[in-house]
Design a protein around this motif. Structure first.
Motif, PDB file in Angstrom:
ATOM      1  N   ARG A  14     -47.945 -34.322 -13.547  1.00  0.00           N
ATOM      2  CA  ARG A  14     -46.690 -34.956 -13.959  1.00  0.00           C
ATOM      3  C   ARG A  14     -45.474 -34.205 -13.437  1.00  0.00           C
ATOM      4  N   HIS A  16     -44.765 -33.443 -10.573  1.00  0.00           N
ATOM      5  CA  HIS A  16     -44.282 -34.017  -9.311  1.00  0.00           C
ATOM      6  C   HIS A  16     -43.125 -34.986  -9.538  1.00  0.00           C
ATOM      7  N   GLU A  17     -43.226 -35.799 -10.580  1.00  0.00           N
ATOM      8  CA  GLU A  17     -42.167 -36.785 -10.834  1.00  0.00           C
ATOM      9  C   GLU A  17     -40.958 -36.160 -11.517  1.00  0.00           C
ATOM     10  N   PRO A  20     -39.157 -33.296  -8.257  1.00  0.00           N
ATOM     11  CA  PRO A  20     -39.421 -33.604  -6.847  1.00  0.00           C
ATOM     12  C   PRO A  20     -38.535 -32.823  -5.890  1.00  0.00           C
ATOM     13  N   ARG A  93     -35.043 -34.258 -17.789  1.00  0.00           N
ATOM     14  CA  ARG A  93     -35.605 -35.215 -16.835  1.00  0.00           C
ATOM     15  C   ARG A  93     -36.897 -35.853 -17.330  1.00  0.00           C
ATOM     16  N   PRO A  95     -39.699 -38.143 -18.601  1.00  0.00           N
ATOM     17  CA  PRO A  95     -39.767 -39.586 -18.829  1.00  0.00           C
ATOM     18  C   PRO A  95     -40.033 -39.870 -20.307  1.00  0.00           C
TER      19      PRO A  95
END
Length: 199
Positions: A14, A16-17, A20, A93, A95
């Motif tokens: 996770r 990575h998202e 980035p 950041r 989600p």
């Protein structure tokens, strides 16, 4: 053992998202054999461990102390250079489906702030005048049918100076600090398992 960067980038983490714009600096396979649910133990050991750098070889303690003294003189570690000041926390950041996830343990002696803790990965961050960095630990299957930790450091240097700083300390990280850290992780892991690897 040091691993290629693809050992991190090829997995569906996770992080990575969430980060980035950070690049992978170092990836290490950790000497922490265990079962599928042992990541929290590794995280707790990492955050609460107090034998590094104190228990490390003299050269590591000297390098570590020098970094903090230089940082104090040059103001790299002042609050205005840290999280929430120079760099926004990665928690901002996350989600929606991760906002309620646990962060993981915290410690006044551990310089990183936790971001999130999932079943197979944990991330913590720090920021100073040189870099915004993420310590990422994943829990992955190994070739013996068990599991073990994988540690990745991701960085976002603070401009050209930060990039130059990271390049300058690379030999110290790779040849002095990380080998000592791996030995300490292994010693602590085995001690926590009563001297026996948990497979």
């Amino acid at each position: 053992m040091r691993l290629p960067k693809t050992a991190h980038t090829s997995r569906p983490w996770r992080i990575h998202e969430i980060a980035p714009d950070f690049h992978v600096e170092d990836v290490w396979a950790l000497p922490t054999p265990g079962g599928p649910d042992d990541l929290p133990r590794l995280v707790e050991q990492t955050v609460s461990g107090n034998n590094f750098p104190e228990g490390a070889p003299l050269i590591v303690r000297v390098v570590w102390a020098a970094r903090w003294k230089i940082g104090a003189v040059l103001g790299w570690d002042r609050p205005k250079a840290g999280l929430g000041a120079r760099a926004a926390s990665l928690r901002d950041r996350l989600p929606d489906d991760m906002r309620e996830a646990p962060k993981g343990p915290e410690s006044a002696t551990f310089p990183f702030s936790p971001v999130y803790l999932l079943k197979d990965e944990w991330a913590a961050e720090l920021a100073n005048g040189t870099v915004h960095a993420v310590l990422h630990m994943g829990w992955v299957p190994d070739e013996s049918g068990g599991y073990r930790g994988r540690m990745t450091v991701l960085v976002k240097p603070n401009g050209r100076f930060g990039a130059a700083y990271m390049a300058a300390i690379k030999p110290f990280r790779l040849w002095i600090v990380y080998p000592a850290l791996m030995r300490e992780i292994e010693r602590s892991w085995q001690a926590g398992a009563g001297g026996q690897p948990t497979i």
